[in-house]
Design a protein around this motif. Structure first.
Motif, PDB file in Angstrom:
ATOM      1  N   LYS A 138      -0.797  -1.536  -4.841  1.00 20.84           N
ATOM      2  CA  LYS A 138      -2.067  -2.315  -5.119  1.00 20.84           C
ATOM      3  C   LYS A 138      -3.137  -1.318  -4.265  1.00 20.84           C
ATOM      4  CE  LYS A 138      -4.958  -6.580  -3.541  1.00 20.84           C
ATOM      5  NZ  LYS A 138      -4.926  -8.048  -2.936  1.00 20.84           N
ATOM      6  N   TYR A 139      -2.872  -0.359  -2.878  1.00 21.67           N
ATOM      7  CA  TYR A 139      -4.033   0.575  -2.411  1.00 21.67           C
ATOM      8  C   TYR A 139      -2.799   1.898  -2.334  1.00 21.67           C
ATOM      9  CZ  TYR A 139      -6.730  -3.888  -0.852  1.00 21.67           C
ATOM     10  OH  TYR A 139      -6.663  -4.765  -1.362  1.00 21.67           O
ATOM     11  N   ARG A 140      -3.927   3.160  -2.593  1.00 20.78           N
ATOM     12  CA  ARG A 140      -2.959   4.230  -2.729  1.00 20.78           C
ATOM     13  C   ARG A 140      -4.306   4.721  -1.544  1.00 20.78           C
ATOM     14  NH1 ARG A 140      -4.326   2.311  -7.122  1.00 20.78           N
ATOM     15  NH2 ARG A 140      -3.078   1.214  -8.995  1.00 20.78           N
ATOM     16  N   PHE A 141      -3.458   4.963  -0.720  1.00 22.07           N
ATOM     17  CA  PHE A 141      -3.964   6.151   0.520  1.00 22.07           C
ATOM     18  C   PHE A 141      -3.551   7.292   1.025  1.00 22.07           C
ATOM     19  CE2 PHE A 141      -4.446   1.801   2.375  1.00 22.07           C
ATOM     20  CZ  PHE A 141      -6.040   1.933   2.135  1.00 22.07           C
TER      21      PHE A 141
ATOM     22  N   ALA B 142       1.141  -1.346  -0.630  1.00 23.37           N
ATOM     23  CA  ALA B 142       0.728   0.488  -0.010  1.00 23.37           C
ATOM     24  C   ALA B 142       0.915   1.143   0.238  1.00 23.37           C
ATOM     25  CB  ALA B 142      -1.385  -0.598   1.364  1.00 23.37           C
TER      26      ALA B 142
ATOM     27  N   PRO C  87      -6.940   8.457  -5.163  1.00 24.07           N
ATOM     28  CA  PRO C  87      -6.662   7.751  -3.991  1.00 24.07           C
ATOM     29  C   PRO C  87      -7.569   6.664  -3.956  1.00 24.07           C
ATOM     30  CG  PRO C  87      -6.984   9.811  -2.705  1.00 24.07           C
ATOM     31  CD  PRO C  87      -7.245   9.873  -4.748  1.00 24.07           C
ATOM     32  N   ASP C  88      -7.915   5.891  -3.025  1.00 31.30           N
ATOM     33  CA  ASP C  88      -8.950   4.680  -2.191  1.00 31.30           C
ATOM     34  C   ASP C  88      -9.473   5.317  -1.164  1.00 31.30           C
ATOM     35  OD1 ASP C  88      -8.513   2.834  -4.565  1.00 31.30           O
ATOM     36  OD2 ASP C  88      -6.112   2.225  -3.544  1.00 31.30           O
ATOM     37  N   TYR C  89      -8.014   6.265  -0.965  1.00 35.28           N
ATOM     38  CA  TYR C  89      -9.171   6.747   0.597  1.00 35.28           C
ATOM     39  C   TYR C  89      -8.348   8.347   1.249  1.00 35.28           C
ATOM     40  CZ  TYR C  89     -11.765   4.944   4.829  1.00 35.28           C
ATOM     41  OH  TYR C  89     -13.398   5.235   5.323  1.00 35.28           O
TER      42      TYR C  89
ATOM     43  N   VAL D 236     -14.011   9.261  -3.921  1.00 31.27           N
ATOM     44  CA  VAL D 236     -12.972   8.727  -2.964  1.00 31.27           C
ATOM     45  C   VAL D 236     -13.402   8.715  -1.075  1.00 31.27           C
ATOM     46  CG1 VAL D 236     -10.744   9.121  -2.359  1.00 31.27           C
ATOM     47  CG2 VAL D 236     -11.414   8.859  -4.364  1.00 31.27           C
TER      48      VAL D 236
ATOM     49  N   ARG E 131      -6.697  -4.713   5.280  1.00 32.39           N
ATOM     50  CA  ARG E 131      -6.526  -5.270   4.051  1.00 32.39           C
ATOM     51  C   ARG E 131      -5.719  -6.471   4.280  1.00 32.39           C
ATOM     52  NH1 ARG E 131      -8.572  -0.535   3.946  1.00 32.39           N
ATOM     53  NH2 ARG E 131     -10.359   0.319   3.007  1.00 32.39           N
TER      54      ARG E 131
END
Length: 281
Positions: free
Chosen positions: A53-56, A30, A80-82, A103, A126
């Motif tokens: 895989k994830y972007r915060f 991430a 971003p994912d969050y 988002v 996650r």
């Protein structure tokens, strides 16, 4: 333990081919964008973004991501994912823009957790395994604990924090402090426009450096340890059972002589390499 700190900056094709197992899910990480200007080489930024895989975004990190792009068309390609934090830095217009794109933006006012660690909670939720820690029924040996830590690091999502150094000194030290915490449960590194930083625990470490991306300057710094004894190979100035501590001697401005480095340490230390400002021709 084997390390490849700059692998997250390799091209998406290379990263997927070399490091990701679709069968086990290992190799994923991430990306957490912190509240520092994004000055990383544009090609490397796009690589780490696409490899994640994830972007915060941690609070004002969303401002930095928004300001990186000059048009909404560009911004729409890097959503971003969050977004999470106490929102003391996040601009209202930026929050409204990302929320209009779907988002989630969650305000967390807990005063006992930094915006960085509030995003780490999103990462933990996650992880492929249900828990990153367990309560042992007996006191494990050092070897058993090291093996368990290495297994957790393999199984759990990695963390790459962009903007962890630079800016205010106290915030940089806080980011390194968080590396020490994360090192118990997962691979984690700090990336800035000039440096990559990881924490090496006690033991022997093999480090593979991508000389297209990093080097030659490097350092081994006993942050958080009163004293450490180092034995190295692969550096311009190698040492053997060398005592290092603040107030005596530390290894900064050393240099890589090749892509392979080994470091033996009896206490946690920080390993850092510089990021090349330009692509090698």
């Amino acid at each position: 333990m084997n390390w490849q700190p700059s692998k997250c900056l390799e091209s998406p094709e290379e990263y997927k081919r070399k490091y990701v197992s679709e069968e086990t899910g290992q190799g994923h990480f991430a990306l957490i964008i912190l509240n520092q200007p994004i000055l990383l080489r544009r090609d490397l930024f796009e690589n780490v973004w696409r490899n994640a895989k994830y972007r915060f975004c941690a609070d004002g990190g969303a401002n930095r991501l928004y300001d990186l792009h000059s048009t909404d068309e560009e911004r729409a390609q890097f959503l971003p994912d969050y977004i999470r934090g106490d929102f003391d830095s996040l601009r209202d217009s930026v929050k409204e823009y990302y929320e209009s794109k779907g988002v989630p933006a969650q305000r967390d006012t807990c005063e006992y957790s930094t915006d960085f660690m509030k995003c780490v909670q999103l990462v933990r939720a996650r992880d492929p395994s249900p828990s990153t820690t367990s309560t042992p029924t007996s006191i494990p040996s050092a070897a058993t604990e090291a093996a368990g830590q290495e297994q957790r690091q393999k199984e759990n999502l990695g963390v790459v924090a962009l903007g962890g150094t630079g800016g205010r000194f106290d915030q940089s030290m806080s980011s390194i402090h968080h590396l020490y915490i994360l090192n118990r449960e997962r691979h984690a590194c700090l990336v800035s426009d000039e440096s990559i930083v990881v924490v090496l625990g006690p033991g022997k470490h093999g480090i593979t450096c991508n000389l297209e991306i990093e080097g030659p300057t490097c350092g081994i710094i006993p942050v958080g340890s009163s004293v450490a004894h180092l034995t190295t190979s692969g550096l311009k100035w190698d040492v053997e059972n060398w005592k290092t501590s603040f107030g005596t001697q530390i290894s900064t401005s050393n240099a890589l002589v090749g892509s392979e480095v080994t470091i033996q340490t009896d206490a946690p230390v920080v390993w850092t390499t510089e990021i090349r400002n330009k692509q090698k021709s």
